[in-house]
Design an enzyme around this catalytic site. Structure first.
Site: not given
Ligand code: NAD
Ligand code: TDX
Length: 335
Positions: A58, A120-122, A147, A211
């Site tokens: 991107i 994200t909520d973060e 992040y 969480r």
């Molecule tokens: P993920 O890490 O699983 O996937 C991210 C994807 O983006 C991957 O396929 C990666 O290859 C692609 N990517 C990374 N850099 C890129 C670049 N420069 N150009 C094109 N593609 C690129 O992430 P996810 O957990 O699916 O999160 C997706 C979105 O949702 C993110 O914006 C994240 O901040 C947001 N989000 C995630 C969570 C969560 O709990 N996982 C919660 C709230 C919001």
């Molecule tokens: O091995 C572990 N043990 C543990 O206790 C890991 C990987 C995490 N944790 C804790 C850290 C957090 O309090 O669990 C909670 C959740 O951890 P993650 O899955 O890493 O999520 P978090 O850091 O809360 O962020 C996630 O939610 C918001 C996503 O990764 C983000 O992309 C999103 O924005």
């Protein structure tokens, strides 16, 4: 509508593409994904013949210009997404989350296209354990990690482009997702695949952190509703009211679903700067757009977890090759 889905080979993006092909077949989908360690084209294998897939970054202005010119709406999931990685090496987070979002904003501005930005909520920082409040659309930004600060930066850019240039954009801030295709570095799939590999779950610090969990399909149903009915310029909080301590998630939920004793886990080093508690108030989305999550309360969460455990059990080839490298990286941090 022609949707350009950034990051569609990652966890939430791939589930969004599956959801769209199944529930909204009237849309044409193009995915752009850089295929970082977190992106896997196999996540899209079941729908690959129904979509257009482009491997690309991107941050690549020329490529983005061409793809945005040829779509109606950009749905922007692409990001570096893992807090622990952002503590090891923040640069890719600055590059993709901030510069990448800037490129998208300039392309949608130039071509007059609609954007939905996934966040994200973060970005709001954290709450104390005894704070009765939840995050709302009006909560002030106060991010803690590399992040979350780059995601906050990207939200600010989107808000500025809406106000200063009048782009047609919406933003959603969602809580912690779980479900199929989530990378095994994240909490829930890490513990599930640990247990499936006969390794004890790893709990950071005291495990008192809270969480707010949402099934990825509930997140994606919210995104579609915002695409259809969201007010241009507005932000929507997405959360399913499933806030639990990490202790409860591991002791009472994952270990129970997987038939292991409650104390079968390791306490490991805490995450530096670890946010204490997230909790989301999604009443605006429910009230104004009529959104309802399917996986709510304890029973819904347990159903979602059982399905997720079954998915990782049945798709061992999807994660087993990465498992030892992911655990070795954590072990270096004492995690
Ligand atoms: P993920 O890490 O699983 O996937 C991210 C994807 O983006 C991957 O396929 C990666 O290859 C692609 N990517 C990374 N850099 C890129 C670049 N420069 N150009 C094109 N593609 C690129 O992430 P996810 O957990 O699916 O999160 C997706 C979105 O949702 C993110 O914006 C994240 O901040 C947001 N989000 C995630 C969570 C969560 O709990 N996982 C919660 C709230 C919001
Ligand atoms: O091995 C572990 N043990 C543990 O206790 C890991 C990987 C995490 N944790 C804790 C850290 C957090 O309090 O669990 C909670 C959740 O951890 P993650 O899955 O890493 O999520 P978090 O850091 O809360 O962020 C996630 O939610 C918001 C996503 O990764 C983000 O992309 C999103 O924005």
């Amino acid at each position: 509508m022609k949707l350009l889905v950034t990051g569609g080979a990652g966890f939430i993006g791939a589930n969004f593409v599956h959801y769209t092909v199944k529930h909204k077949p009237e849309h044409q989908v193009t995915v752009i994904d850089k295929l970082t360690y977190a992106g896997n084209p196999e996540n899209l294998t079941p729908v690959m013949d129904k979509i257009n897939f482009v491997t690309g970054d991107i941050c690549d202005e020329e490529l983005l210009d061409k793809l945005v010119a040829d779509c109606d709406i950009v749905v922007h999931f692409a990001a570096e997404s893992h807090n622990d990685n952002s503590l090891r090496n923040p640069w890719p987070f600055v590059e993709t989350n901030i510069i990448g979002t800037y490129r998208i904003l300039e392309a949608v501005r130039k071509h007059g296209k609609r954007l939905h930005h996934i966040s994200t909520d973060e970005v709001f920082g954290d709450l104390e354990l005894d704070d009765p409040n939840r995050f709302t659309e009006d909560t002030a930004y106060n991010p803690s990690s590399p992040y979350s600060s780059t995601k906050a930066g990207s939200d600010h850019l989107v808000r500025a482009w809406i106000r200063s240039f009048g782009i047609k954009a919406t933003i959603s801030n969602c809580s912690n997702n779980y479900g199929p295709y989530q990378h095994i570095e994240k909490m829930i799939p890490r513990q599930i695949t640990n247990i499936l590999s006969d390794i004890k779950p790893k709990l950071y610090g005291t495990g008192e952190q809270v969480r707010d969990w949402i099934h990825v399909d509930d997140h994606n149903s919210a995104v579609h509703l915002i695409l259809e009915k969201g007010k241009i310029g507005d932000t929507y909080i997405v959360g399913a009211d499933n806030d639990h301590t990490n202790n409860k998630m591991v002791f009472e939920m994952i270990l129970e679903v997987m038939g292991k004793p409650k104390d079968w886990l390791d306490h490991v080093n805490d995450r530096p700067g670890h946010d204490m508690r997230y909790a989301m108030d999604s009443s605006k989305l429910r009230r104004e757009l009529g959104w309802q999550p399917q996986y709510t309360d304890n029973n819904g969460m347990m159903d979602g977890l059982r399905q997720t455990v079954a998915w990782y059990d049945q798709h061992r080839e999807w994660w087993q090759a990465d498992k030892s490298a992911v655990e070795a990286a954590y072990a270096k941090q004492g995690q």
